[in-house]
Enzyme design. Sequence first.
Site, mmCIF file in Angstrom:
data_model
loop_
_atom_site.group_PDB
_atom_site.id
_atom_site.type_symbol
_atom_site.label_atom_id
_atom_site.label_comp_id
_atom_site.label_asym_id
_atom_site.label_seq_id
_atom_site.Cartn_x
_atom_site.Cartn_y
_atom_site.Cartn_z
ATOM 1 N N ARG A 161 0.026 -4.259 6.560
ATOM 2 C CA ARG A 161 1.125 -3.276 6.567
ATOM 3 C C ARG A 161 2.102 -3.681 7.650
ATOM 4 O O ARG A 161 1.743 -3.875 8.795
ATOM 5 C CB ARG A 161 0.624 -1.840 6.717
ATOM 6 C CG ARG A 161 0.104 -1.447 8.054
ATOM 7 C CD ARG A 161 -0.062 0.056 8.206
ATOM 8 N NE ARG A 161 -1.140 0.401 9.099
ATOM 9 C CZ ARG A 161 -1.095 0.279 10.421
ATOM 10 N NH1 ARG A 161 -0.023 -0.186 11.010
ATOM 11 N NH2 ARG A 161 -2.138 0.607 11.157
ATOM 12 N N HIS A 167 1.248 2.644 11.165
ATOM 13 C CA HIS A 167 0.395 3.371 10.212
ATOM 14 C C HIS A 167 1.174 4.484 9.507
ATOM 15 O O HIS A 167 1.073 4.662 8.300
ATOM 16 C CB HIS A 167 -0.812 3.972 10.949
ATOM 17 C CG HIS A 167 -1.560 4.972 10.136
ATOM 18 N ND1 HIS A 167 -2.405 4.605 9.109
ATOM 19 C CD2 HIS A 167 -1.543 6.340 10.147
ATOM 20 C CE1 HIS A 167 -2.894 5.705 8.544
ATOM 21 N NE2 HIS A 167 -2.385 6.757 9.157
ATOM 22 N N TYR A 220 -1.650 -1.529 19.678
ATOM 23 C CA TYR A 220 -2.882 -2.179 19.217
ATOM 24 C C TYR A 220 -2.688 -3.497 18.449
ATOM 25 O O TYR A 220 -3.654 -4.095 18.001
ATOM 26 C CB TYR A 220 -3.728 -1.202 18.377
ATOM 27 C CG TYR A 220 -2.992 -0.615 17.176
ATOM 28 C CD1 TYR A 220 -2.941 -1.304 15.968
ATOM 29 C CD2 TYR A 220 -2.360 0.618 17.256
ATOM 30 C CE1 TYR A 220 -2.282 -0.771 14.876
ATOM 31 C CE2 TYR A 220 -1.685 1.160 16.170
ATOM 32 C CZ TYR A 220 -1.653 0.461 14.986
ATOM 33 O OH TYR A 220 -1.000 0.989 13.901
HETATM 34 C C1 TPP Z 1 -12.047 12.112 7.100
HETATM 35 C C2 TPP Z 1 -10.811 11.715 7.864
HETATM 36 N N1 TPP Z 1 -10.935 11.173 9.095
HETATM 37 C C3 TPP Z 1 -9.839 10.788 9.766
HETATM 38 C C4 TPP Z 1 -8.586 10.971 9.230
HETATM 39 C C5 TPP Z 1 -7.342 10.535 10.011
HETATM 40 N N2 TPP Z 1 -6.810 9.314 9.374
HETATM 41 C C6 TPP Z 1 -5.735 9.385 8.554
HETATM 42 S S1 TPP Z 1 -5.343 7.886 7.920
HETATM 43 C C7 TPP Z 1 -6.595 7.130 8.762
HETATM 44 C C8 TPP Z 1 -6.814 5.642 8.642
HETATM 45 C C9 TPP Z 1 -7.281 5.189 7.305
HETATM 46 O O1 TPP Z 1 -7.226 3.786 7.271
HETATM 47 P P1 TPP Z 1 -7.472 2.967 5.959
HETATM 48 O O2 TPP Z 1 -8.452 3.683 5.084
HETATM 49 O O3 TPP Z 1 -7.804 1.587 6.334
HETATM 50 O O4 TPP Z 1 -6.071 3.021 5.192
HETATM 51 P P2 TPP Z 1 -4.643 2.542 5.705
HETATM 52 O O5 TPP Z 1 -3.988 3.741 6.332
HETATM 53 O O6 TPP Z 1 -4.856 1.437 6.683
HETATM 54 O O7 TPP Z 1 -3.887 2.086 4.512
HETATM 55 C C10 TPP Z 1 -7.305 8.045 9.524
HETATM 56 C C11 TPP Z 1 -8.440 7.698 10.376
HETATM 57 C C12 TPP Z 1 -8.507 11.562 7.959
HETATM 58 N N3 TPP Z 1 -7.338 11.743 7.335
HETATM 59 N N4 TPP Z 1 -9.633 11.905 7.287
#
Ligand code: TPP
Length: 376
Positions: free
Chosen positions: A269, A273, A282
């Site tokens: 990406r 985020h 980071y």
């Molecule tokens: C159960 C839960 N824990 C934490 C979060 C906070 N959170 C939102 S997005 C995210 C990261 C997810 O990363 P990834 O699955 O790798 O997808 P990306 O955003 O990198 O595309 C987190 C930890 C959440 N939404 N739900």
Amino acid sequence: MITDTQRFEPFGEEPIRLIDESGTWVGAFTCDLDDDTLREMYRHMVLARTVDERLELLQRTGKSSFVAPVAGHEAAQVGAAHALKVRRDWIYPYYRDTALAIAVGWPLVELFGQMMGTRADTARGRQMPAHPGSRELRMFTVSSPIGSHVPVAVGSAIAQKLAGGGEATLCTFGEGATSEGDWHAGLNFAGAQGAPIVFLCENNRYAVSVDLQHQTGSQDIATKAHAYGMPGYLVDGMDVLACHYVMRDLLEAARDGLGPALVEMTVYRYGAHSSADDDSYYRSEEEVAAWRERDPIPRYRRYLDLRGLWDEERERELRASVGAEIDAAVAAAQAAGPVPVEWLFEDVLSSPTPQLERQRERFVAARRAAAEDDTR
Ligand SMILES: Cc1ncc(C[n+]2csc(CCOP(=O)(O)OP(=O)(O)O)c2C)c(N)n1
């Protein structure tokens, strides 16, 4: 149940690719997509990138409260979208799937309406921005808790299998989702039941600030498929045609009753985020710049150029038409007007309780008073 495609080997150590960085086709078979489809994929990638840029502007100017950038994921999502039988197959996306939603035909006016909470939003302003859904497209509304849609998608796929209609389900997520219990429960159930579902992990190496090494001890995500009795494919997610062909074969296998599969697409990406994140904490600028060199859009453009399907004139026309299409959709979504707050009280109970009625009246009166104050 282990399924295999004729074209691709599961569990390879190197990502599957069909176009190299120079845009040269390196596949062992001939590309059978017609010229219009090849160009349409490019249009979808450029459109999604441009929508992403506009969404950032809308967020920065206070028109939307949240953005989850898609830039860098376009090849993965557009390749997968073009492998679906749209309106027949079922889609369980996640919040970063703007390009997927666009490529399956989610109207831009609904997209911008959803992002800005206007009456153009079919979810009536009740979702966080970047949480699309569409009944017509069989696209399940994105759910914020990471991985929570995976068991739901599997249940839906099992229902499709029992109904015998030959429909497949696509379920997408980031690599962070693979650390959630829901993810493992879902994949286990899919493997045990032979569910017609393809799991697509868009591995961009970061879950907000948590990098891949801290996410898993596995060599990659695809290998986790072993544990659930399904094949796992590692794919170069910056190569739209590799993404397309792998998904096409696996969705077809799922429709034919050959069971589930897991696909890991290596993407990156380019943005933070979300609009609530500062990625300079980071990751280094050098790292982002190195991945920018591998941008899926110019790479695919080089392929189209080499095949004589694209030129500067077409590029200019495309950029102009995409800009105009976005301008018109934003204007229409804004013109629809903001979602009335009273809608909060609708569609939950068939007949509201007296308490809810009283709350609604008090709420509306308070809003009116606040609005009058503002005009004084
Ligand atoms: C159960 C839960 N824990 C934490 C979060 C906070 N959170 C939102 S997005 C995210 C990261 C997810 O990363 P990834 O699955 O790798 O997808 P990306 O955003 O990198 O595309 C987190 C930890 C959440 N939404 N739900």
